[in-house]
Design a protein around this motif. Structure first.
Motif, mmCIF file in Angstrom:
data_model
loop_
_atom_site.group_PDB
_atom_site.id
_atom_site.type_symbol
_atom_site.label_atom_id
_atom_site.label_comp_id
_atom_site.label_asym_id
_atom_site.label_seq_id
_atom_site.Cartn_x
_atom_site.Cartn_y
_atom_site.Cartn_z
ATOM 1 N N PHE A 199 0.872 -1.142 -0.119
ATOM 2 C CA PHE A 199 -0.030 -0.031 -0.057
ATOM 3 C C PHE A 199 0.884 1.296 -0.159
ATOM 4 C CE2 PHE A 199 -2.974 3.204 1.313
ATOM 5 C CZ PHE A 199 -4.104 2.848 1.159
ATOM 6 N N ILE A 200 2.033 1.161 0.724
ATOM 7 C CA ILE A 200 2.844 2.396 0.660
ATOM 8 C C ILE A 200 3.274 2.660 -0.547
ATOM 9 C CG2 ILE A 200 5.332 3.034 1.340
ATOM 10 C CD1 ILE A 200 4.373 2.248 4.208
ATOM 11 N N CYS A 201 3.815 1.297 -1.400
ATOM 12 C CA CYS A 201 4.297 1.522 -2.867
ATOM 13 C C CYS A 201 3.241 2.383 -3.772
ATOM 14 C CB CYS A 201 4.629 0.360 -3.388
ATOM 15 S SG CYS A 201 5.930 -0.486 -2.631
ATOM 16 N N ILE A 202 1.940 1.698 -3.469
ATOM 17 C CA ILE A 202 0.593 2.501 -4.314
ATOM 18 C C ILE A 202 0.635 3.947 -3.789
ATOM 19 C CG2 ILE A 202 -1.685 2.661 -4.722
ATOM 20 C CD1 ILE A 202 -1.633 -0.560 -4.017
ATOM 21 N N THR A 203 0.929 4.301 -2.763
ATOM 22 C CA THR A 203 0.687 5.811 -2.147
ATOM 23 C C THR A 203 1.658 6.566 -3.014
ATOM 24 O OG1 THR A 203 -0.272 4.935 -0.162
ATOM 25 C CG2 THR A 203 0.379 7.304 -0.482
ATOM 26 N N VAL A 204 3.024 6.087 -2.936
ATOM 27 C CA VAL A 204 4.372 6.705 -3.381
ATOM 28 C C VAL A 204 3.878 7.160 -5.027
ATOM 29 C CG1 VAL A 204 6.641 6.709 -3.899
ATOM 30 C CG2 VAL A 204 5.823 6.104 -1.504
ATOM 31 N N LEU A 205 3.588 6.231 -5.345
ATOM 32 C CA LEU A 205 3.330 6.243 -7.213
ATOM 33 C C LEU A 205 2.340 7.278 -7.356
ATOM 34 C CD1 LEU A 205 3.806 2.741 -8.140
ATOM 35 C CD2 LEU A 205 5.446 4.664 -8.530
ATOM 36 N N MET A 235 -9.072 2.451 3.952
ATOM 37 C CA MET A 235 -9.549 1.300 4.857
ATOM 38 C C MET A 235 -8.934 0.178 4.829
ATOM 39 S SD MET A 235 -11.573 3.111 6.767
ATOM 40 C CE MET A 235 -11.917 1.690 7.772
ATOM 41 N N VAL A 236 -8.307 0.084 3.767
ATOM 42 C CA VAL A 236 -7.105 -1.089 3.340
ATOM 43 C C VAL A 236 -6.070 -0.657 4.264
ATOM 44 C CG1 VAL A 236 -5.834 -2.234 1.679
ATOM 45 C CG2 VAL A 236 -8.072 -1.893 1.114
ATOM 46 N N LEU A 237 -5.574 0.333 4.285
ATOM 47 C CA LEU A 237 -4.354 0.803 5.135
ATOM 48 C C LEU A 237 -4.801 0.604 6.385
ATOM 49 C CD1 LEU A 237 -1.817 2.237 5.599
ATOM 50 C CD2 LEU A 237 -2.989 4.325 5.478
ATOM 51 N N ILE A 286 4.145 6.171 9.691
ATOM 52 C CA ILE A 286 5.210 5.605 8.764
ATOM 53 C C ILE A 286 4.651 5.922 7.226
ATOM 54 C CG2 ILE A 286 6.378 3.766 8.039
ATOM 55 C CD1 ILE A 286 7.449 5.091 10.609
ATOM 56 N N HIS A 287 3.393 5.683 6.947
ATOM 57 C CA HIS A 287 2.764 5.779 5.663
ATOM 58 C C HIS A 287 3.087 7.113 5.185
ATOM 59 C CE1 HIS A 287 -0.810 6.755 3.204
ATOM 60 N NE2 HIS A 287 -0.236 5.435 2.656
ATOM 61 N N GLY A 288 2.753 8.029 6.085
ATOM 62 C CA GLY A 288 2.673 9.643 5.724
ATOM 63 C C GLY A 288 4.204 9.941 5.326
ATOM 64 N N LEU A 289 5.109 9.314 6.424
ATOM 65 C CA LEU A 289 6.639 9.475 6.176
ATOM 66 C C LEU A 289 7.149 8.989 4.749
ATOM 67 C CD1 LEU A 289 9.494 10.246 7.637
ATOM 68 C CD2 LEU A 289 9.362 7.717 8.122
ATOM 69 N N VAL A 323 1.950 2.210 -13.280
ATOM 70 C CA VAL A 323 2.881 1.308 -12.335
ATOM 71 C C VAL A 323 2.516 1.027 -11.075
ATOM 72 C CG1 VAL A 323 5.216 1.246 -11.479
ATOM 73 C CG2 VAL A 323 5.147 2.171 -13.629
ATOM 74 N N SER A 324 1.473 1.794 -10.598
ATOM 75 C CA SER A 324 0.901 1.640 -9.358
ATOM 76 C C SER A 324 -0.070 0.415 -9.214
ATOM 77 C CB SER A 324 0.419 2.831 -8.708
ATOM 78 O OG SER A 324 -0.844 3.083 -9.416
ATOM 79 N N TYR A 325 -0.599 0.028 -10.455
ATOM 80 C CA TYR A 325 -1.576 -0.909 -10.602
ATOM 81 C C TYR A 325 -0.962 -2.310 -10.471
ATOM 82 C CZ TYR A 325 -5.089 2.400 -11.678
ATOM 83 O OH TYR A 325 -6.090 3.397 -11.339
ATOM 84 N N ILE A 326 0.375 -2.322 -10.368
ATOM 85 C CA ILE A 326 1.021 -3.742 -10.320
ATOM 86 C C ILE A 326 1.013 -3.945 -8.739
ATOM 87 C CG2 ILE A 326 3.154 -4.766 -10.173
ATOM 88 C CD1 ILE A 326 4.207 -3.096 -12.613
ATOM 89 N N PRO A 327 1.347 -3.301 -7.755
ATOM 90 C CA PRO A 327 1.384 -3.578 -6.505
ATOM 91 C C PRO A 327 -0.292 -3.558 -5.838
ATOM 92 C CG PRO A 327 2.210 -1.355 -6.342
ATOM 93 C CD PRO A 327 2.198 -1.934 -7.937
#
Length: 658
Positions: free
Chosen positions: A325-331, A541-543, A558-561, A619-623
């Motif tokens: 989920f962090i990878c998705i958020t970053v992208l 809600m998944v997070l 940490i997610h925000g970080l 790319v975010s749809y891979i994670p």
């Protein structure tokens, strides 16, 4: 005397009202912080022109907010959860207010803004020679900087804006992780999605107000009250116009200070929502247990609080759903942050709108529908009690639909007015040139024109010229914004056959279809914003549900970080740097150096602005797909356990999965 088994109505009212007061106060804090953020994002183009800096440097200033957030978020999220959360939020609002004040400070130190112009407002020239005029008649100094010019202050005052943004980011840090964890701790599980939906609604109201405020301030000249209207020779649609960016940030400072006041008076903790419905003895036992826990927490040393830091961190890193989920958020955050930061500039350059109009249209067309989408997304989660796997599916497919619709925005384009020497030749043939020497042609080669000045005029042949001198104009009449330049040899050289070849101040209007294409673009962004906002609450809600109760505050932090380190800070910088590569004509600083960009190669700009986010989101749809696979596997495993478990255990297992 009350009966032993009766609940105390006043306790119920007190506990519920305090939770509702906290929710209201937190919603107002969200309005304040998001209003400030939206206002700043809208005004970066004004700050860019005020201090004559490139877009890449604007990206660094923008990233300053995330840097400030980054400095504190991990520690605030972990240690703050064990301290008095409402008071820490109140302190954050106060610091955020101080950061806004610091941002506005350079305006009062900078002095009057100097418009890059070749027009004198003090003299009424009936006939003024331009093409053969000496460069000293121009209000700007020669292209070689003088010693006196180098001593002039103000060139580095943008640093105050960046430092203020860092301080603002530090103040914003505790509001989200501590506020959400406080709600999660004392709200019913079934009410939590609805409360979070209210907060997300507040995060839309805030930017909406911020955009409206920015639109109003952008149409006011930066030196409001200290410059006569007659001395302003440009309009709000001009690339040199700077709005009163400092005024709105002072209003944001006042609001952030006020919304922090209620948190000083809220308690450290509450009885969990719904527990007051139990008999009086049970309620009292719950309160006693909570008070004992608070006393034990108060006796803990910082070492005892910190010793679980590494184990918590390891647990999060070994949570595959959380890490993906962090990878998705970053992208996704990289894509949206870059787009939002430079959207006002895109509307100005692509569709020829003023900064005020661009900001207003962004707010009106996007934010209300996002608010509606957030609200109904949270309401849907509450009504149907969606589990984590169902939420992940909804978020994935709804977001994918929005992504596919997004590609149609590549066709909502219009051609801006041609500029001689930059987008067309002086004969009117289309050609894009980044070289400065193409500004010279046979019609103006003997005019001794400065090439760095940007003072555009519109010839009556429909072509824009970089300055009256480069248009080959020999005379002028009128004053201020009413000046008309006459006997312009370059206008005649384009094949425009008339006895009076003249030009007026400002760029020529773009194609007639620009307004129509702008409407299509805005309607498309409205539809995409609504669809994507429907997926926001299920995704969030998944997070939340991927974390254990004791990990929520730290996990959200940490997610925000991560989103700030890998997306919030770098994305506006590399977006800005890439946009700078499309600049066709740079402005000139007072000392003769290179200033802010005045005109872009709009075709390259469009492909960078729309294409880079498309790649990042794709790319975010891979994670995202990997999360679905993991949760599906987990669901099958849970169902298998339920089949083999006693009947009385099945309801508990299902509730735990939800």
């Amino acid at each position: 005397m009350k009966e032993a088994g009766k609940p105390r109505a006043e306790d119920k009212f007190c506990c519920i009202s305090k939770l509702k007061v906290f929710l209201l106060a937190l919603s107002l804090a969200f309005v304040g912080k998001t209003m400030s953020g939206a206002y700043m994002n809208s005004m970066y183009t004004q700050i860019e022109k005020q201090f004559n800096i490139p877009a890449s440097l604007v990206g660094i200033i923008n990233g300053g907010f995330e840097i400030g957030n980054l400095l504190l978020i991990a520690f605030v999220s972990y240690f703050g959860a064990k301290l008095h959360r409402p008071r820490i939020i109140a302190l954050g609002c106060t610091i955020m207010s101080f950061g806004c004040l610091l941002i506005s400070l350079p305006h009062f130190l900078f002095g009057k803004y100097r418009i890059e112009s070749s027009i004198s407002t003090r003299e009424n020239f009936s006939v003024m020679p331009l093409c053969l005029v000496n460069q000293s008649l121009f209000s700007l100094p020669s292209e070689e900087p003088s010693t006196e010019c180098e001593k002039e202050p103000g060139s580095l005052l943008w640093i105050f804006v960046m430092v203020g943004n860092i301080v603002r980011g530090m103040g914003e840090t505790p509001i989200t992780p501590l506020g959400i964890s406080y709600l999660e701790d004392f709200a019913k599980a079934e009410n939590s999605p609805f409360y979070l939906g209210c907060l997300h609604t507040a995060t839309i109201i805030g930017p909406f107000l911020g955009f409206l405020l920015a639109s109003f301030c952008a149409q006011l000249f930066v030196d409001l009250g200290s410059v006569d209207a007659e001395d302003i020779t440009i309009t709000a649609t001009d690339a040199r116009w700077v709005g009163a960016w400092w005024l709105g940030i002072l209003i944001c400072a006042t609001l952030n200070l006020l919304v922090g006041i209620p948190f000083w008076f809220l308690p450290k903790s509450l009885v969990k929502e719904g527990e007051t419905n139990k008999p009086e003895e049970t309620s009292k036992r719950s309160v006693v247990l909570l008070q004992e826990n608070y006393k034990n927490e108060a006796k803990q040393t910082m070492y005892e609080i910190a010793k679980d830091f590494i184990p918590f961190l390891k647990a999060l890193f070994h949570n595959p759903v959380y890490m993906l989920f962090i990878c998705i958020t970053v992208l996704q955050f990289s894509a949206f942050n870059g787009m939002i930061s430079f959207m006002p500039k895109y509307l100005e350059q692509q569709f020829g709108k003023s900064a005020s109009d661009a900001i207003f249209l962004i707010g009106v067309y996007n934010l209300p529908v996002i608010c509606v989408g957030y609200f109904f997304g949270g309401l849907f989660m509450k009504k149907f009690k969606i589990n984590i796997y169902q939420a992940a599916n909804i978020a994935f497919w709804v977001s994918l639909l929005d992504y596919l619709l997004y590609f149609t925005s590549h066709w909502t384009v219009c051609d801006t007015s041609p500029v001689a020497g930059l987008t067309v030749s002086y004969e009117g043939i289309k050609q894009v040139s980044y070289a400065e020497n193409t500004l010279l042609a046979g019609c103006n080669r003997d005019c001794d024109c400065p090439l760095k000045i940007w003072d555009p005029v519109c010839g009556n042949n429909g072509i824009t010229y970089v300055s009256p001198c480069l248009a080959g104009c020999k005379a002028s009449r009128g004053t201020g914004t009413s000046v008309v330049f006459e006997n312009c040899t370059c206008v005649a050289a384009s094949g425009f056959s008339t006895q009076n070849v003249s030009a007026i101040l400002g760029q020529c209007d773009g194609e007639e279809n620009c307004d129509k294409m702008l409407r299509y673009f805005l309607i498309l962004t409205l539809v995409c914003s609504f669809i994507f906002s429907l997926a926001a609450m299920p995704g969030y809600m998944v997070l939340i549900r991927s974390l254990k109760p004791e990990e929520k505050s730290f996990g959200v932090g940490i997610h925000g970080l991560a989103s700030r380190v890998f997306a919030g800070i770098p994305s506006p910088i590399y977006f800005g740097a890439l946009i700078d590569t499309t600049c066709l004509k740079w402005g000139t600083m007072t000392c003769g150096g290179e200033g802010a960009c005045r005109m872009y190669d709009i075709a390259r700009y469009r492909w960078l602005y729309l294409g880079l986010p498309a790649i990042l989101r794709g790319v975010s749809y891979i994670p995202s797909a990997l999360i679905l696979l993991i949760l599906k596997k987990k669901l099958k495993s849970e169902n298998q356990v339920l089949l083999n478990a006693p009947v009385e255990m099945q309801d508990k297992e299902q509730e735990a999965f939800k």
